[in-house]
Write an enzyme that holds these catalytic residues in place. Structure first.
Site: not given
Ligand code: ADP
Ligand code: ADP
Ligand code: ZN
Length: 214
Positions: A13, A88, A161, A172
């Site tokens: 995302k 969420r 992280r 999660r």
């Molecule tokens: P989210 O915000 O949904 O948690 P991230 O954008 O942080 O996801 O991506 C999670 C991990 O996967 C990061 O290390 C990112 O560089 C990698 N990543 C993101 N998109 C892709 C993809 N299409 N293919 C492979 N790796 C990816």
């Molecule tokens: P990911 O990239 O792995 O999807 P985020 O960075 O979006 O994770 O979120 C990390 C943490 O922050 C979540 O596990 C939760 O504890 C908190 N968080 C983020 N966004 C929300 C939300 N919209 N509602 C509740 N908790 C949230």
């Protein structure tokens, strides 16, 4: 245009939201990033949410809704917003609908990133983030440049992280399936859901999103 990027932890995302910011001059509103900023600043909210976040549970709806409301009411973005990691829960989705209505904004699309659990685990265990600008890297699929400097800001401090560990990830994922995945049906019923195949490479997913939005 205002859009939501919806998907499980590690789906990509944040990565795709940052591409949309570059391409469309939209503003990214990542509640995860905002909550991590609040923690770093040592604010009262930051202290309240730290333990919940490390465990992998969701922060209380009221807290995240207040943070989003504050941003929407105070910062303008002519290109519109990308909501990344928000909403969420169904309560957050209802609150966002009301906020957008009050401001006279429309929700144009909800991009649902479909990725299987194996890929999520692989992606998250290899994720690191630039401390300077938030650019997201991956040991396998998007390595930090050879000179050790961030492509975007030139920074050299990259962090993993605290919640990117096996136990927190399990929590999660469960939170996603129990509390967030009902939003897929919710937005489908509103006619704005745009599923994309999140298993393609980063550019491939970005292309699918372009097709879904235009
Ligand atoms: P989210 O915000 O949904 O948690 P991230 O954008 O942080 O996801 O991506 C999670 C991990 O996967 C990061 O290390 C990112 O560089 C990698 N990543 C993101 N998109 C892709 C993809 N299409 N293919 C492979 N790796 C990816
Ligand atoms: P990911 O990239 O792995 O999807 P985020 O960075 O979006 O994770 O979120 C990390 C943490 O922050 C979540 O596990 C939760 O504890 C908190 N968080 C983020 N966004 C929300 C939300 N919209 N509602 C509740 N908790 C949230
Ligand atoms: Zn950087």
């Amino acid at each position: 245009m205002n859009i939501i990027v919806l998907g499980p932890p590690g789906a990509g995302k944040g990565t795709q939201a940052r591409i949309l910011v570059e391409e469309r001059r939209m503003a990214q509103l990542s509640t995860g990033d905002m909550l991590r900023d609040a923690r770093r600043s040592g604010s009262a909210i930051g202290r309240t949410v730290a333990e919940v976040m490390d465990r992998g549970d969701l922060v209380t709806d009221g807290i995240v809704i207040d943070i989003i409301r504050e941003r929407l009411e105070n910062d303008g973005s002519p290109g519109g917003y990308i909501f990344d990691g928000f909403p969420r829960t169904l309560a957050q989705a209802d609150a966002l609908g009301e906020l957008l209505d009050d401001l006279g904004f429309r929700l144009d699309a909800v991009v649902e990133m479909r990725v299987n659990d194996d890929a999520l685990v692989r992606r998250i265990s290899a994720r690191s983030t630039c401390a300077g600008c938030g650019e997201v890297y991956n040991d396998h699929t998007r390595p930090i440049p050879e000179d050790g400097r961030c492509e975007r800001c030139g920074g050299t401090d990259f962090r993993r992280r605290a919640d990117d560990n096996d136990e927190s990830l399990r929590t999660r994922l469960m939170a996603y399936y129990k509390q967030t995945s009902p939003l897929i049906g919710y937005y489908h019923a509103k006619g704005v859901l745009r599923p994309v195949n999140g298993l393609r490479d980063i550019d491939g997913v970005a292309n699918e999103i372009r097709l879904a939005l235009d």
